[in-house]
Design an enzyme around this catalytic site. Sequence first.
Site, PDB file in Angstrom:
ATOM      1  N   ARG A 165       2.268  -6.573  -9.623  1.00  0.00           N
ATOM      2  CA  ARG A 165       2.588  -5.931  -8.351  1.00  0.00           C
ATOM      3  C   ARG A 165       2.825  -6.922  -7.219  1.00  0.00           C
ATOM      4  NH1 ARG A 165      -2.988  -3.678  -5.689  1.00  0.00           N
ATOM      5  NH2 ARG A 165      -4.253  -5.534  -6.032  1.00  0.00           N
TER       6      ARG A 165
ATOM      7  N   GLU B 172      -2.779   8.635 -11.384  1.00  0.00           N
ATOM      8  CA  GLU B 172      -2.204   7.508 -12.100  1.00  0.00           C
ATOM      9  C   GLU B 172      -2.251   7.715 -13.612  1.00  0.00           C
ATOM     10  OE1 GLU B 172      -4.164   3.889 -10.769  1.00  0.00           O
ATOM     11  OE2 GLU B 172      -5.002   5.018  -9.088  1.00  0.00           O
TER      12      GLU B 172
ATOM     13  N   HIS C 137       0.231   3.226 -10.422  1.00  0.00           N
ATOM     14  CA  HIS C 137      -0.718   3.588  -9.355  1.00  0.00           C
ATOM     15  C   HIS C 137      -0.007   4.481  -8.321  1.00  0.00           C
ATOM     16  CE1 HIS C 137      -4.069   3.434  -6.794  1.00  0.00           C
ATOM     17  NE2 HIS C 137      -3.992   2.199  -6.314  1.00  0.00           N
TER      18      HIS C 137
ATOM     19  N   ASP D 283     -12.895   8.560  -7.031  1.00  0.00           N
ATOM     20  CA  ASP D 283     -12.379   7.460  -7.859  1.00  0.00           C
ATOM     21  C   ASP D 283     -12.853   7.699  -9.285  1.00  0.00           C
ATOM     22  OD1 ASP D 283     -11.325   5.153  -8.857  1.00  0.00           O
ATOM     23  OD2 ASP D 283     -12.371   3.802  -7.489  1.00  0.00           O
TER      24      ASP D 283
ATOM     25  N   ARG E 138       0.844  -1.199   0.000  1.00  0.00           N
ATOM     26  CA  ARG E 138       0.000   0.000   0.000  1.00  0.00           C
ATOM     27  C   ARG E 138       0.880   1.249   0.000  1.00  0.00           C
ATOM     28  NH1 ARG E 138      -5.117   0.713  -1.245  1.00  0.00           N
ATOM     29  NH2 ARG E 138      -5.748  -1.005   0.143  1.00  0.00           N
TER      30      ARG E 138
END
Length: 281
Positions: free
Chosen positions: A80, A251, A149, A194, A57
């Site tokens: 990732r 991003e 990200h 978002d 994170r």
Amino acid sequence: MASDPHAALPASLRLEFEDGHLHAAPFGAHLLSWHCGGSERLYLSPRASFGAGKAIRGGVPVIFPQFSARGDGPRHGFARTLTWEALDTADAASPRLSFRLTDREETRRHWPYRFEAELDLEPTAERLRIALSVRNTDPNPIEFTAALHTYLRVADIAGTLVHGLEDRPYVDSTRGDAHCPPSDAPVRFEGEVDRIYPDTRQPLRLTDGEQLLRLEAEGFADTVVWNPGAELAAGLADLGAGEHRHFVCVEAGNVLSPVRLEPGAAWTGAQILTVEPSAGR
């Protein structure tokens, strides 16, 4: 005080450059820290998990070959959560860190194609270029979505703005992917945000009252802007209550339309971050 999360990464690499340093892990080719101009520019959660198979994170997770749940594979892809090969860049003309990921049994279980991906981190005194390259080594065409990200550290989200998207329509993921008209205003963060902005070509600027960061993209068509807001953040075990105030994700990605590569073809997408003097300096 929380312990330094970097201390839990013995396999991480540090790169010194003029007026700063990078800290990155081969696990996920994950950029964890970009210290530039006397300040840390990325956010890494003090509760970040570094266990095998778990996404980290914060920093800059590499999303490939699937964005979010827009496909049949693991959420945000497998890149990732796999260890990449750290490449020898000692002979590079300028400071850089590079990592490579090629197909193997773990990847073909989710995505049945052969490929070669490389992530390059190229810093200068006030600038960082993060480049993801993908080559199709399969005998068949491949399609994928991808993003960087990027978690950007801010002083306080209440005073944070993203400029440069005022005239762009967007897809609002908090409203079931509703298609929304341009807001005609900088992006503010009042609750969960978002959004996917398609076809964003001009440089963006992030301001938080203390710093000014310019964000540019090469090869990526879309921009994703995300912050979980207080309620969602409180329910994330690797984030915690109140931590949402210290970052925003801006991003660079190809999210809404996949990249298609014929056999032998290659693609590169990059995000360039530049620290600029604030208006008051």
